[in-house]
Design a protein around this motif. Structure first.
Motif, short mmCIF file in Angstrom:
data_model
loop_
_atom_site.label_atom_id
_atom_site.label_comp_id
_atom_site.label_asym_id
_atom_site.label_seq_id
_atom_site.Cartn_x
_atom_site.Cartn_y
_atom_site.Cartn_z
N TYR A 66 -3.25 5.68 -3.99
CA TYR A 66 -3.60 5.51 -2.54
C TYR A 66 -4.30 6.24 -1.82
CZ TYR A 66 -2.71 5.76 2.12
OH TYR A 66 -2.04 5.86 3.83
N TYR A 67 -4.82 7.58 -2.18
CA TYR A 67 -6.48 8.55 -2.01
C TYR A 67 -7.07 7.76 -2.32
CZ TYR A 67 -9.37 11.89 -2.50
OH TYR A 67 -10.60 13.05 -2.00
N ASP A 68 -7.44 7.87 -3.90
CA ASP A 68 -8.78 6.97 -4.25
C ASP A 68 -8.81 5.87 -3.45
OD1 ASP A 68 -8.71 9.15 -6.36
OD2 ASP A 68 -7.59 6.66 -8.02
N ARG A 69 -8.31 4.86 -3.27
CA ARG A 69 -8.46 3.92 -2.35
C ARG A 69 -9.05 3.87 -0.66
NH1 ARG A 69 -6.65 -1.70 -0.66
NH2 ARG A 69 -6.11 -1.96 1.82
N ALA A 70 -8.07 5.22 -0.09
CA ALA A 70 -9.43 5.25 0.90
C ALA A 70 -10.48 6.29 0.68
CB ALA A 70 -8.26 6.60 1.72
N TYR A 71 -10.58 7.18 0.06
CA TYR A 71 -11.75 7.20 -0.23
C TYR A 71 -13.23 6.29 -0.45
CZ TYR A 71 -15.47 9.72 -2.77
OH TYR A 71 -16.66 9.95 -3.17
N ARG A 72 -12.53 5.56 -1.72
CA ARG A 72 -13.56 4.32 -1.23
C ARG A 72 -13.58 3.39 -0.39
NH1 ARG A 72 -9.96 3.63 -6.39
NH2 ARG A 72 -9.37 1.56 -4.80
N ILE A 122 1.12 -1.43 0.25
CA ILE A 122 -0.27 0.01 -0.24
C ILE A 122 0.93 1.24 -0.05
CG2 ILE A 122 -1.71 1.22 1.52
CD1 ILE A 122 -2.76 -1.31 2.36
N ASN A 123 1.96 1.16 0.81
CA ASN A 123 2.89 2.62 0.75
C ASN A 123 3.80 2.78 -1.03
OD1 ASN A 123 2.68 2.83 3.14
ND2 ASN A 123 4.31 1.70 4.66
N ARG A 124 3.92 1.31 -1.62
CA ARG A 124 4.43 1.93 -2.46
C ARG A 124 3.18 2.44 -3.46
NH1 ARG A 124 8.20 -3.67 -2.87
NH2 ARG A 124 9.41 -2.84 -1.50
N LEU A 125 2.24 2.13 -3.29
CA LEU A 125 0.75 2.71 -3.79
C LEU A 125 0.90 3.93 -4.89
CD1 LEU A 125 -2.39 2.01 -3.11
CD2 LEU A 125 -1.32 1.22 -4.96
N GLU A 126 0.49 4.87 -5.98
CA GLU A 126 1.19 6.03 -6.37
C GLU A 126 0.21 7.04 -5.28
OE1 GLU A 126 0.69 6.92 -10.64
OE2 GLU A 126 1.62 5.24 -11.09
N ILE A 170 -10.20 -3.56 -11.66
CA ILE A 170 -8.33 -3.61 -11.69
C ILE A 170 -7.75 -4.70 -10.76
CG2 ILE A 170 -8.76 -2.95 -14.31
CD1 ILE A 170 -6.91 -0.36 -12.73
N ARG A 171 -7.38 -4.72 -10.74
CA ARG A 171 -6.32 -5.20 -9.79
C ARG A 171 -5.05 -4.76 -9.04
NH1 ARG A 171 -10.03 -8.19 -9.90
NH2 ARG A 171 -10.39 -10.11 -9.00
N TYR A 172 -5.14 -3.49 -8.67
CA TYR A 172 -4.43 -2.30 -8.45
C TYR A 172 -2.72 -2.64 -7.76
CZ TYR A 172 -6.71 -0.60 -4.31
OH TYR A 172 -7.27 -0.66 -3.77
N LEU A 173 -3.94 -3.41 -6.65
CA LEU A 173 -2.64 -3.77 -5.50
C LEU A 173 -1.82 -5.17 -5.75
CD1 LEU A 173 -1.60 -2.76 -2.79
CD2 LEU A 173 -3.81 -3.32 -1.37
N THR A 174 -2.39 -5.67 -6.63
CA THR A 174 -2.21 -7.49 -6.28
C THR A 174 -0.17 -7.47 -6.58
OG1 THR A 174 -3.98 -8.57 -6.02
CG2 THR A 174 -2.26 -9.74 -7.46
N PRO A 175 -0.35 -6.33 -7.49
CA PRO A 175 1.44 -6.44 -8.38
C PRO A 175 2.28 -6.49 -7.46
CG PRO A 175 -0.33 -6.07 -10.25
CD PRO A 175 -0.92 -6.61 -8.92
N TYR A 176 2.18 -5.31 -6.86
CA TYR A 176 2.87 -4.50 -5.33
C TYR A 176 2.58 -5.97 -4.38
CZ TYR A 176 2.45 0.12 -7.59
OH TYR A 176 2.58 0.99 -8.84
N ILE A 177 1.52 -6.32 -4.20
CA ILE A 177 2.22 -7.79 -3.26
C ILE A 177 2.48 -8.06 -3.83
CG2 ILE A 177 0.63 -9.19 -1.61
CD1 ILE A 177 -2.18 -7.44 -2.18
N LEU A 178 2.46 -9.14 -4.99
CA LEU A 178 3.49 -10.08 -5.13
C LEU A 178 4.79 -9.98 -5.81
CD1 LEU A 178 0.93 -11.23 -8.29
CD2 LEU A 178 1.23 -12.36 -6.02
N GLU A 179 5.23 -8.34 -5.72
CA GLU A 179 6.45 -7.71 -5.57
C GLU A 179 7.32 -7.71 -4.81
OE1 GLU A 179 7.56 -3.09 -5.86
OE2 GLU A 179 7.27 -4.37 -8.09
#
Length: 132
Positions: free
Chosen positions: A68-74, A60-64, A100-109
């Motif tokens: 990050y803001y859009d996630r918190a808003y949703r 989550i900290n690696r999100l743009e 779309i899976r926006y967080l999954t690639p970061y989790i896998l990384e």
């Protein structure tokens, strides 16, 4: 690590490669998504991933900043709707192509980095025997 998102991701890839499994699993998955109703509250699938896991926190900290803001808003909007026992109007439901899976690639990384770090932390150095 208690659970691995990589295992779930690999299972999804395996199902997608098999035509028989795809015919069986995809309709059931669609029914489950519809039953869960998270799209009716404007959430994406990755918004449902628990943040208590340190791997997810790093991802989550690696999100743009905008994502990050859009996630918190949703999530906040969904909490407010839940408190009011309401759903979004039908025209504001999240469409499947928007989920779309926006967080999954970061989790896998992050998981790959953790596995690599554990591997290198546990390397044992074997010295060659001295020749006389």
């Amino acid at each position: 690590m208690t659970g691995s998102y990589l295992r779930t991701y690999n299972l999804a890839q395996y199902v997608a490669k098999s035509p028989l499994l795809t015919k069986l699993v995809v309709p059931i998955a669609g029914l489950m998504i519809e039953t869960n109703g998270y799209r009716k509250m404007g959430l994406r699938y990755d918004d449902l991933i628990a943040e208590e896991n340190p791997i997810v926190q790093k991802a989550i900290n690696r999100l743009e900043p905008k994502e990050y803001y859009d996630r918190a808003y949703r999530i906040r909007r969904a909490h407010q709707l839940s408190l009011q026992h309401q759903l979004l109007p039908k025209d504001q439901y999240l469409k499947p192509e928007e989920d779309i899976r926006y967080l999954t690639p970061y989790i896998l990384e992050v998981e790959a980095e953790v596995r690599e770090r554990q591997y290198f932390d546990n390397i044992s150095i074997v010295s060659k025997p001295k020749k006389n």
